[in-house]
Structure formats: structure tokens, C-alpha cells
Enzyme design. Structure first.
Site: not given
Ligand code: IVH
Length: 746
Positions: A43-44, A46, A92-93, A126, A128, A130, A149, A184, A232, A296, A320, A425, A428, A443, A449
């Protein structure tokens, strides 16, 4: 050396050179810092560079550079975060919405693994969270980087920001040499309220606030925003954390990570659903947003046998919570035209808060949905139609576009009239046709279009496609409407990027475009002249050709030329397929009462056989529809799109602008079966057919349904019959299940 000379002794020429060197050194330090592999200077040092730069600029103001480092705020590079390629993809799930979906999930796993319905099977469940997911890489116990991600393969380097979060340790004791912890980042509801009450800008919900705070170029702003982190999952590892999901989480907890206290081990579906109920009951008092429960498979050996589909693991699912709903006024119904010409009715609403998000638009699906019937003509909402001016119920489930669910006819305006779906349409004026059996008006204007053309272009530059930095939906609309430098088709993007003086001049006078941004845009466009075949295929915006199918096609054909050749060749067979479909539908109606199924097949075959389709066309067609995940609907769409002269000419112009179309990476080139075509037959005893197929594909093999001269291996299980005989006749190598397992490494 001039760089060490006191500033007062510098000549003008030396000062100019020094400023250039300093700008480069500072830019480099910024990049190194933000990509945080290893900051190259302290840092110095820099700060010393920045001070010297400022001193020279003060003495020679006329030499100040356009990209002067003193104009840049903080240490952040102005063009955002560095990119990080995830060594293990961030998945993702898949979603489950009710108990039935959860039952299907469990049953699917049992089928795949060959487990009976009553065999014990333990899950970890567990909440999920948000928020937004983050991957933390530790090497020898030190945090090396934190990455978002992104698209699952490449994320943004947010290390400096992640380090401001108290629950993210910078160093670990007793961790594996390489450990990627995933979890998360979220903001508590209380912190969100406080931030919105005091901060400059307001966020719609805690998740947006968390994302906005983590993706700050200035880490000091992140520090001022209270974020939290639950671990997680994990990515790259030098050794396993434990043998189960549950024990791995405990291990992460002992390393200093926070794991969610509502995590439980559950034996079977009933226990999962009971825990779901418990979490739903606890939800209002948690203090942070959750939008479901993640299940899982607990045993990691089973997880690895189950593996993944293209973007989601087979061993996990997100159950969900039900959608949030609200009532509001439907002000009007607008029609939007999509890239494939589909007319989508959009509800313009009096803005209403639905579960923390302000909603002013919602989808109305199609003509039938508005009229109160489903695609089979059966009533939905007990047949209530939706009209402009109605009082309607809106709902959101997770990330998806809000929908109009219901209507309160008791509050209907006295002068309201049923909605009439347009048959031209709106963009167009071409006819908008609804084919029999289709719920959508389309269309017929094609590339004429403008709405279709713009949407196609937006899709072309979107994330999974060409993903051109600085050229998003907004810029596409601007260039599309531009008389001087129009972009009307993908090839135009690349001709725009020719750095001739005329183009530069025309661009620079536009809103938001200076020298630097034009140069950057051109660079971003040029970078994409080299493009993976998968992205090219997806980017063409052909109906039914999504990312997964694009990957399947790219893997199968390996090059654009091979794919285009096959599609051209298959054309007569694709046309015949459509004719056979039509004959089949007609015959089915006639034969239905008599239940004469054989007649239907006969009618179909008759069309195929009279006269027989050219053998090469038939072979190309069979090969195309035989690709896992392709099917006749996509095959027809692909072949037809490439056969339209205007569309094909436009694609050819695009191909002419590209320098390199890269084939997909073989999934595992070091495996003995990569690139081989294999066929399974008979009963396998050590794994199910589904698992065998998925394993083979994950090792880069192609799994075919029938034996041909192209087959490399036939894996003959117990009781193998005619396929084994045919393979022997064709000289195809036949091996048993054990030999196969040995070949793929156990
Ligand atoms: S497991 C291989 N566990 O949900 C599986 N995901 O819709 C990887 N999320 O991208 C995800 N809570 O951002 C896992 N207890 C949990 C979670 C979780 C939130 C999110 C995560 C993922 C998204 C998928």
C-alpha cells in the site's frame, strides 16, 4: 533514472514519459489488487506512485493524461471487478413446489441409484437463504479470493469486499490445503430497514441490498453495510471434508464458519416435509429472508454417483415456499413481440408491493389464459376472463416474472368489455397467426418485423450468448434505431467495430460515448470474434434452441460447418417428418373411436415411404433427432431456420465476421472413453441404466440407442439379445459390465 529524479528537476519530455509509466504501473497495481491473486506492491508503494504522479501533474498541468490515475476514485479500476474462473462450477438448484414434487425427487433418486422405495435414504435439509452466493477460496488456510457466482463458470472478484464481512474468516486453522467454501451473503431485515431509512438510495428488498453492497467498487462502502454469511457447500477441495453433507457442515462450523442452525438430518420424504413445516413456521421470526428449504442427499458418495444435469445437481432440490400475492388494478393490456415472433400479453398494473418487490408488469400468458380457459379449452379461474380495468391478483414465485392469477369480477367496472386478442402484429402490421394446437399468436413478419429483429439482437448479446460488454439491451435499442450506424442484424455489430475513422467519428458524438468507451466497446466486440460454438448456436435465437440443447448440438457436431451441413442434408427428411405428423394427426382422429392404433402408425409410415426419402437425408435426420435432448420439434425448428434464405444469409454474414468458432471442450479428455460412441444393452447389475448413461456422458462418451457401424463399444449386460448379435456382425467390440467399469476407472 528519470523516475527517481526530484520532480523539480524533470524536463518536459522526462515528465511525459514518467506520467505514462506511472499510469501503467498504477493501473497494473489496481488490477493485481482487485484480482487479489497477490497484490504486487505494498500500500505504501502504491501511495508513493500516486503522490509522485500528482506532483508531476501539478508541475506540468498540460501533460496530464486523459487516463490520469488522479482522476480515478479510490483504488478501484473504473471498469469493474476482475473475473475469476471457478475451478468447480457453481451450480443452481432445481425447484419443487409441493409435496408431490418432493416425492418425485426422492423417487427419481431411488430409481437412479437402484434403491427400493423403503430402503433408508438420509437427507440434510436447511433453509434456502435469499441472498447471493459466494465462493471463498483458501489455500494453506489463507483466503486467496472471494468470487460471486456470475454465470456459474466465471464470477467477479469481490475479495476486498468479502473481507469486510465479520463472518468470513481471512485465515483458517486446520483446513485442507485447498478449500473452497460456498455459501450465501445476505442482509438481515433489520439492517435492510436501517439502510433504507438512512442511505442515499433505497433497495427493493434485503437481497438486492446485499447484492448492491457486495458488488461495490469501494470496499469502504461495503464495510459500512452490515452483511452476513452462511456456509452451506464447497467447491474445489484437496481432500474431502467428511463423508456426509451433515458432517462436512459441522467441519466448516469448527473451522469458524457460520452454518444455519435450522439444518437437520431427515430420513425420507415425510421427515423432509415435517422439517419444511417447522422452517415455514419459524420463518417470520428468523430476522432474514428465506424462500424455501434445500434438501440434499446426505451421503457424499451417493451425491457423487448421482452427479449433475447441465446446471443442477441430481442430489439436491429447493422446495420453495408458496408465492407471495397481492391485489391491484389492471390498467391496460399491452402486447410484446418476442424474438421468435410470439405475441405476449403483458398486464400493466397500478404498482403494488408483492412480498417486498414493487410490481408494475405481469405476464398474462396468451389469449386462452385471458379468456379463462386452458390450452385444452377447459375453464380456469372457473372461467372468469380478465379485462382491462379489472381488479386482479398478482403473484411472484422466486425470481420468475410476476403473473396474474385471479380476478375479482365483483369489482369489475360496469363499462368493461372482454379483451380481444389482436390478429395483427402491433409492431409491423403483419398477420399474427395462431396455428392449430398452439396457444400462441405469432407474427408472420420474420426479420421484417422490427420487434422480432430487436429482440433477436438483444438475445444475441445476452449473457449465455455473445455477452458483449458495453452492448446490452439498451444500447441495442439505440443502435437499432440509429440512422447513421444501424445495427439490424448480428453481423452489423462486428462491422461497426471496424476502427475506421468514419465509424469512430459517428459514434463519438453519441450520448455516453467518448474516446475511451468507444475503444473499449470495439475491443469487447473484437474479443467475441472468437466464440464457442455453443454460444454461437444459442445466440442465433432459433426457437426451442436453448443453452442445454446448444451444448448438446455443439458436442455432437463439433463445428459450425458440420452442423450446418447436417441440417441442410436433413431438410427433405424434416419436411417429410412434418407431413407424416400431419397424416398421423388426421388418421388418429379417424381411428380413435375404433381404437385402431396400428392404422395411425401405418398412415405415418406410408408418408415416409412414398417415395422413400433420400437415404443420406434420412440418416442425417435420424442422427439429429437421435441426439440426447434434441428431439423432433427442435430438429424441425433448426433445419427450417437454416433453410430460410434471408435468415441463412444473415447467419452466413455473421459467420464471415467471426475469426474462430471453438468446439466445446471434451468433458474429460483423459478418459479412455472420451469421444467414443457406446451402446448399453441387457441388464446391468452394478448400476442402473440411467446412472451408466450419465457416467459415460460425463466422461465424454456418446451414448447411442442402437448399434451401428459407428458404435465403438457395446456394453452387454445380462441377457443381452439382438443388439449383441448385430454388434458381432458389424465387428463392434462387445464388452461386459465389469470390463466397462474397469475401463472407466471403477
Ligand atoms: S446449495 C450444489 N444450499 O440458492 C448446490 N444453495 O437456487 C449449490 N442457496 O445458487 C447450492 N441457500 O445461491 C444451497 N442452503 C442452501 C442455499 C442455497 C440459498 C442459493 C444459492 C444457489 C441458489 C439456487
Amino acid at each position: 533514472m528519470a523516475s527517481d529524479k526530484p520532480v523539480d528537476d524533470l524536463t518536459e519530455a522526462e515528465a511525459q514519459r514518467a506520467l505514462a509509466r506511472l499510469a501503467a504501473a498504477i493501473a497494473r497495481a489496481n488490477t493485481a489488487y482487485h484480482q487479489a491473486d497477490a497484490p504486487e506492491i505494498s500500500d505504501a508503494e502504491y501511495d508513493a506512485l500516486k503522490r509522485r504522479n500528482a506532483a508531476i501533474e501539478t508541475r506540468f498541468p498540460s501533460l496530464k493524461r486523459t487516463d490520469s490515475p488522479s482522476e480515478q476514485v479510490g483504488a478501484a479500476p473504473s471498469d469493474g471487478f476482475g473475473k475469476i474462473r471457478h475451478r468447480v462450477r457453481m451450480l443452481s438448484l432445481a425447484n419443487a413446489f409441493d409435496a408431490g414434487d418432493v416425492g418425485d425427487f426422492d423417487a427419481g433418486i431411488r430409481r437412479y441409484l437402484g434403491l427400493s422405495p423403503d430402503a433408508p435414504l438420509t437427507y440434510a435439509a436447511e433453509p434456502k437463504i435469499d441472498g447471493l452466493s459466494l465462493s471463498l477460496r483458501y489455500e494453506d488456510g489463507q483466503l486467496v479470493y472471494a468470487a460471486t457466482r456470475g454465470d456459474g463458470e466465471t464470477g467477479e472478484n469481490v475479495t476486498a469486499n468479502a473481507l469486510t464481512i465479520a463472518q468470513i474468516p481471512q485465515a483458517l486453522n486446520g483446513a485442507p490445503a485447498v478449500l473452497e467454501v460456498r455459501g450465501e451473503v445476505y442482509m438481515s431485515q433489520a439492517d435492510f430497514e436501517t439502510l433504507n431509512a438512512t442511505g442515499g438510495r433505497t433497495f427493493a428488498n434485503p437481497r438486492n441490498a446485499a447484492a448492491g453492497s457486495l458488488r461495490q467498487l469501494d470496499a469502504e462502502i461495503t464495510r459500512a453495510r452490515p452483511l452476513s454469511f452462511f456456509a452451506y457447500a464447497w467447491g474445489d477441495l484437496s481432500e474431502p471434508l467428511a463423508a456426509t453433507q451433515w458432517d462436512s457442515l459441522q467441519r466448516l462450523a469448527s473451522l469458524g464458519f457460520t452454518i444455519n442452525p435450522l439444518t437437520r438430518r431427515c430420513d425420507g420424504v415425510a421427515a423432509l416435509l415435517a422439517h419444511y413445516q417447522a422452517i415455514e413456521t419459524a420463518r417470520p421470526d428468523l430476522g432474514y429472508d428465506i424462500d424455501g428449504v434445500v434438501y440434499k442427499v446426505d451421503d457424499l458418495a451417493l451425491q457423487s454417483r448421482l452427479g449433475m444435469r447441465s446446471t443442477t445437481p441430481r442430489w439436491a432440490i429447493a422446495h420453495k415456499f408458496p408465492a407471495e400475492t397481492a391485489w391491484t388494478r389492471l390498467e391496460s393490456i399491452d402486447i410484446q413481440v418476442g424474438r421468435t415472433g410470439a405475441l405476449s400479453p403483458v398486464a400493466r398494473l397500478k404498482p403494488v408491493n408483492v412480498g417486498g418487490v414493487l410490481v408494475s408488469n405481469a405476464t398474462l400468458h396468451n389469449e386462452d389464459y385471458i379468456a379463462g380457459r386452458d390450452s385444452n379449452g377447459q375453464p380456469i379461474r372457473e372461467g372468469r376472463d380478465i379485462r382491462e380495468g379489472d381488479w386482479v391478483q398478482v403473484y411472484r414465485a422466486g425470481d420468475v416474472i410476476p403473473k396474474v392469477a385471479d380476478v375479482d369480477v365483483g369489482r369489475r367496472l360496469p363499462d368493461s368489455v372482454p379483451y380481444v386478442f389482436p390478429d395483427i402484429c402491433p409492431d409491423c402490421g403483419s398477420a399474427a397467426v395462431r396455428e392449430p394446437g398452439d396457444s400462441t399468436h405469432r407474427c408472420t413478419g420474420g426479420l421484417v418485423c422490427p420487434a422480432q429483429a430487436v429482440e433477436k439482437l438483444k438475445h444475441f448479446v445476452s449473457r449465455g450468448a455473445f455477452d458483449i460488454e458495453g452492448l446490452g439491451a439498451r444500447q441495442i435499442e439505440m443502435f437499432f434505431a440509429d440512422d447513421l450506424l444501424p445495427i439490424h442484424e448480428p453481423a452489423d455489430i462486428f462491422t461497426l467495430a471496424r476502427r475506421d475513422a468514419a465509424n469512430l467519428g459517428k459514434l463519438k458524438n453519441r450520448d455516453g460515448f467518448g474516446d475511451r468507451s468507444v475503444a473499449k466497446l470495439f475491443e469487447a466486440i473484437d474479443e467475441r470474434r472468437r466464440i464457442p460454438l455453443t454460444r454461437l448456436l444459442f445466440g442465433l435465437g432459433i426457437r426451442h434452441l436453448g443453452e442445454v440443447a446448444a451444448t448438446d448440438l455443439a458436442r455432437h457436431y463439433g463445428s459450425w460447418e458440420a452442423l450446418a451441413r447436417a441440417a441442410d442434408m436433413a431438410r427433405p427428411a424434416a419436411e417429410r417428418h412434418l407431413a407424416a405428423d400431419a397424416a398421423e394427426t388426421e388418421e388418429r382422429a379417424r381411428a380413435a373411436e375404433a381404437g385402431r392404433r396400428a392404422e395411425v402408425k401405418k398412415a405415418r409410415d406410408a408418408v415416409w415411404d412414398n417415395p422413400p426419402v433420400d437415404a443420406a437425408a434420412r440418416a442425417a435426420w435420424d442422427d439429429l433427432v437421435g441426439i440426447e435432448g434434441v428431439g423432433a420439434v427442435l430438429a424441425v425448428s433448426l433445419v427450417t431456420a437454416l433453410a430460410q434464405p434471408r435468415e441463412r444469409a444473415s447467419i452466413d454474414r455473421l459467420i464471415g465476421e467471426l475469426s474462430d468458432i471453438t468446439p466445446p471442450e471434451a468433458r474429460a479428455t483423459d478418459s479412455a472413453v472420451a469421444g467414443k460412441t457406446v451402446v448399453f444393452t441387457g441388464t446391468l447389475t452394478r448400476m442402473t441404466r440411467a446412472e451408466a448413461k450419465a457416467r459415460a456422458e460425463s466422461l465424454g462418451a456418446k451414448v447411442a440407442g442402437s448399434v451401428s457401424a459407428k458404435t465403438d463399444f457395446l456394453i452387454a449386460g445380462e441377457g443381452a439379445g439382438s443388439k449383441a448379435t448385430k454388434a458381432a456382425d458389424l465387428g463392434v467390440t462387445v464388452i461386459d459390465e465389469d470390463a466397462w467399469i474397469a475401463m472407466i476407472g471403477g
